[in-house]
Design an enzyme around this catalytic site. Structure first.
Site, short mmCIF file in Angstrom:
data_model
loop_
_atom_site.label_atom_id
_atom_site.label_comp_id
_atom_site.label_asym_id
_atom_site.label_seq_id
_atom_site.Cartn_x
_atom_site.Cartn_y
_atom_site.Cartn_z
N VAL A 120 -5.22 -10.85 6.04
CA VAL A 120 -4.02 -10.71 7.16
C VAL A 120 -5.57 -11.28 8.08
CG1 VAL A 120 -3.18 -9.26 7.76
CG2 VAL A 120 -5.24 -8.58 7.48
N TYR A 141 -14.37 1.10 9.33
CA TYR A 141 -13.06 1.29 10.22
C TYR A 141 -13.17 2.58 11.29
CZ TYR A 141 -9.16 4.48 8.78
OH TYR A 141 -7.82 4.41 8.34
N THR A 159 -11.05 -7.37 8.56
CA THR A 159 -9.63 -7.50 8.33
C THR A 159 -9.08 -6.69 10.03
OG1 THR A 159 -10.18 -6.82 6.14
CG2 THR A 159 -7.99 -5.56 7.30
N GLY A 194 -3.29 -2.22 -2.65
CA GLY A 194 -2.01 -1.99 -2.78
C GLY A 194 -2.06 -2.63 -3.87
N LEU A 241 0.23 -2.38 9.37
CA LEU A 241 -1.26 -1.70 8.43
C LEU A 241 -2.00 -1.94 7.51
CD1 LEU A 241 1.64 0.07 9.67
CD2 LEU A 241 2.33 0.87 6.72
N GLY A 258 0.64 -1.04 0.13
CA GLY A 258 -0.12 0.00 0.21
C GLY A 258 0.92 1.08 0.15
N PHE A 259 0.12 2.22 -0.14
CA PHE A 259 1.03 3.64 0.46
C PHE A 259 2.00 3.52 0.98
CE2 PHE A 259 -0.31 8.41 2.26
CZ PHE A 259 1.22 8.60 1.49
N ARG A 283 -8.65 9.87 -1.64
CA ARG A 283 -8.70 10.61 -0.93
C ARG A 283 -8.75 12.14 -1.69
NH1 ARG A 283 -4.91 7.04 3.00
NH2 ARG A 283 -4.60 5.63 1.07
P1 NAD Z 1 -3.05 2.25 1.49
O1 NAD Z 1 -4.67 1.68 1.17
O2 NAD Z 1 -2.46 2.28 -0.03
O3 NAD Z 1 -2.76 0.36 2.04
C1 NAD Z 1 -3.05 -0.63 2.48
C2 NAD Z 1 -2.92 -1.65 2.86
O4 NAD Z 1 -3.60 -3.00 2.94
C3 NAD Z 1 -2.96 -2.62 1.07
O5 NAD Z 1 -1.62 -2.40 0.14
C4 NAD Z 1 -3.94 -3.68 0.59
O6 NAD Z 1 -3.99 -4.04 -0.35
C5 NAD Z 1 -3.69 -3.41 2.16
N1 NAD Z 1 -4.73 -4.51 2.85
C6 NAD Z 1 -6.34 -4.12 3.07
N2 NAD Z 1 -6.20 -5.27 3.69
C7 NAD Z 1 -6.09 -6.43 3.96
C8 NAD Z 1 -5.95 -7.87 4.18
N3 NAD Z 1 -7.29 -7.71 4.75
N4 NAD Z 1 -4.78 -8.40 4.19
C9 NAD Z 1 -3.68 -8.06 3.61
N5 NAD Z 1 -3.73 -6.95 3.03
C10 NAD Z 1 -4.82 -5.73 3.04
O7 NAD Z 1 -3.67 2.86 2.35
P2 NAD Z 1 -1.96 2.98 3.75
O8 NAD Z 1 -2.93 4.78 3.61
O9 NAD Z 1 -1.50 2.93 2.78
O10 NAD Z 1 -2.22 3.00 5.08
C11 NAD Z 1 -1.78 2.57 5.45
C12 NAD Z 1 -2.52 2.12 7.22
O11 NAD Z 1 -2.07 2.98 7.98
C13 NAD Z 1 -4.35 2.02 7.51
O12 NAD Z 1 -3.95 0.48 8.28
C14 NAD Z 1 -5.22 3.11 7.49
O13 NAD Z 1 -5.62 2.80 8.33
C15 NAD Z 1 -3.35 4.07 8.36
N6 NAD Z 1 -4.05 5.49 8.00
C16 NAD Z 1 -3.50 5.77 7.16
C17 NAD Z 1 -3.54 6.85 7.18
C18 NAD Z 1 -3.24 8.30 5.56
O14 NAD Z 1 -3.57 9.24 5.40
N7 NAD Z 1 -2.87 7.30 4.95
C19 NAD Z 1 -4.67 7.83 7.96
C20 NAD Z 1 -4.88 7.21 9.50
C21 NAD Z 1 -4.41 5.51 9.48
N1 UDP Z 2 -13.10 15.81 0.27
C1 UDP Z 2 -13.40 16.63 -0.63
N2 UDP Z 2 -13.51 16.11 -2.07
C2 UDP Z 2 -12.98 14.93 -2.93
C3 UDP Z 2 -12.73 14.27 -1.79
C4 UDP Z 2 -13.03 14.87 -0.93
O1 UDP Z 2 -13.64 17.84 -0.34
O2 UDP Z 2 -12.84 14.68 -3.62
C5 UDP Z 2 -13.69 15.60 1.31
C6 UDP Z 2 -13.49 14.81 2.43
O3 UDP Z 2 -15.46 15.60 2.40
C7 UDP Z 2 -13.28 14.95 3.91
C8 UDP Z 2 -11.99 16.21 3.05
O4 UDP Z 2 -11.69 15.89 2.05
O5 UDP Z 2 -13.72 16.39 4.27
C9 UDP Z 2 -10.66 14.60 3.52
O6 UDP Z 2 -11.55 13.77 2.91
P1 UDP Z 2 -10.49 11.97 3.14
O7 UDP Z 2 -10.92 10.96 2.09
O8 UDP Z 2 -8.80 12.56 2.12
O9 UDP Z 2 -10.08 11.62 4.24
P2 UDP Z 2 -10.78 11.44 5.82
O10 UDP Z 2 -11.89 12.24 5.47
O11 UDP Z 2 -10.88 10.72 6.19
O12 UDP Z 2 -10.31 12.90 6.59
#
Ligand code: NAD
Ligand code: UDP
Length: 311
Positions: A61, A147, A94, A40, A75, A14-15, A188
């Protein structure tokens, strides 16, 4: 036997997982990425195979797995509202089963485990900025609950495995993070705005754009994550950038940086969309001597350049 650290990164394709994997490999450590490719991509990990210490396992997982490892970076979980709402029951499964299985693995092999938790545990917060002591304001039955509540129970499981079995846990509450390796259809806000702007489409603002978020560039976040794993802190810790912007301000900045002629399109605000979000990072500063260094404009320019090259 060599004494390189053996790391398991769930959600490693993933990211965030792909950035973390690269950082650990560059340090000379061993990395096993485990992913089911729900959000991912193979593209995110293709360059990692050149490292001898890199392995990939396609696995979900929610099923148990046995591996010999020192550190688990847990993650795996879709992070974008669009993707975690696609199959909400699977998202909750998950979060619960995935964390339960990884804690079981940590207990069996004596590994440390870091949970990627989220600012979403605060829900639509009534306290601002959000400190770790704030208990949150979360809807149990809304479209974000799979979530939010999933991550809350995952934190509970970590705390109980720590108390009951002495497992070494780290609980990282991640605030909105952005950067290269986000999916083009991630959904996002930052990736949406950048892609719309690069394609000369209207920027979609949900609601009136007065809701706020605080955006952290991925390199800062990953640095905070590795420092937390190395620390002894077993309680939830916020990691994010405290500089807060309205979504309209973000849209204006993307417009200025990519194309000043772009127009906005206002769409309905999704249910339970938090009105404000800003981390208090006082604790991270004190415990880890960490704070983010990359400000929004600089991070956006790096991200825009990556999207331009990969679109
Ligand atoms: P992402 O969606 O890019 O990565 C998540 C990864 O988990 C993906 O590669 C996906 O294929 C894998 N995955 C999902 N379900 C799975 C499963 N059941 N078994 C195996 N793999 C699985 O998201 P991300 O932004 O990289 O986020 C990673 C982690 O960080 C997540 O747990 C997310 O909740 C947490 N997080 C991220 C942010 C953010 O802003 N990026 C903010 C808060 C929390
Ligand atoms: N949002 C938006 N336009 C988009 C995508 C998201 O205005 O195309 C807004 C969404 O409603 C939220 C904020 O941007 O208020 C952040 O959204 P995101 O999905 O990135 O993350 P989260 O809400 O989980 O913080």
């Amino acid at each position: 036997m060599d004494n390189k650290k053996r790391n398991l990164i769930t959600g490693g394709a993933g990211f965030l997982g792909s950035h973390l994997a690269l950082k650990l490999l560059e340090r000379g450590e061993e990395v096993i990425c485990l992913d089911n490719f729900f959000t991912g991509t193979k593209n995110n990990i293709k360059d990692l195979f050149k490292y001898q210490n890199f392995e990939f396992i396609r696995h979900d997982v929610t099923e148990p797995i046995k591996l010999e490892i020192d550190n688990i970076w847990h993650l795996a979980c879709p992070a974008s509202p669009v993707h975690y709402q696609f199959n909400p029951i699977k998202t909750t499964k998950t979060s619960f089963m995935g964390t339960y299985n990884m804690l079981g693995l940590a207990k069996r092999v004596g590994a440390k485990i870091l949970l990627a938790s989220t600012s979403e545990v605060y829900g639509d917060p009534k306290e601002h900025p959000q400190k770790e002591s704030y208990k949150g304001s979360v809807n149990t039955i809304g479209i974000r609950s799979c979530y939010d509540e999933g991550k809350r129970i995952a934190e509970t499981l970590c705390s109980d495995y720590s108390r009951v079995h002495g497992v070494k846990v780290r609980i990282m509450r991640i605030f909105n993070t952005y950067g290269p390796n986000m999916r083009f259809d991630d959904g996002r806000v930052i990736s949406n705005f950048i892609i719309q702007a690069l394609k000369n489409e209207k920027i979609t603002i949900y609601g009136d754009g007065s809701q706020t978020r605080s955006f952290c560039y991925v390199d800062d976040l990953i640095q905070g994550m590795t420092l937390l794993m190395e620390s002894d802190y077993e309680y939830p810790l916020n990691i994010g950038n405290p500089n807060e912007f309205t979504i309209k301000e973000l849209a204006n900045l993307v417009k200025v940086l990519i194309n000043p002629n772009l127009e906005f399109q206002y769409k309905k605000l999704p249910q339970d969309d938090p009105k404000q979000r800003q981390p208090s990072i006082q604790l991270a500063k004190e415990l880890l001597n960490w704070e983010p260094k990359i400000e929004l404009e600089e991070g956006l320019l790096k991200t825009i350049s990556w999207f331009k090259n990969n679109l």
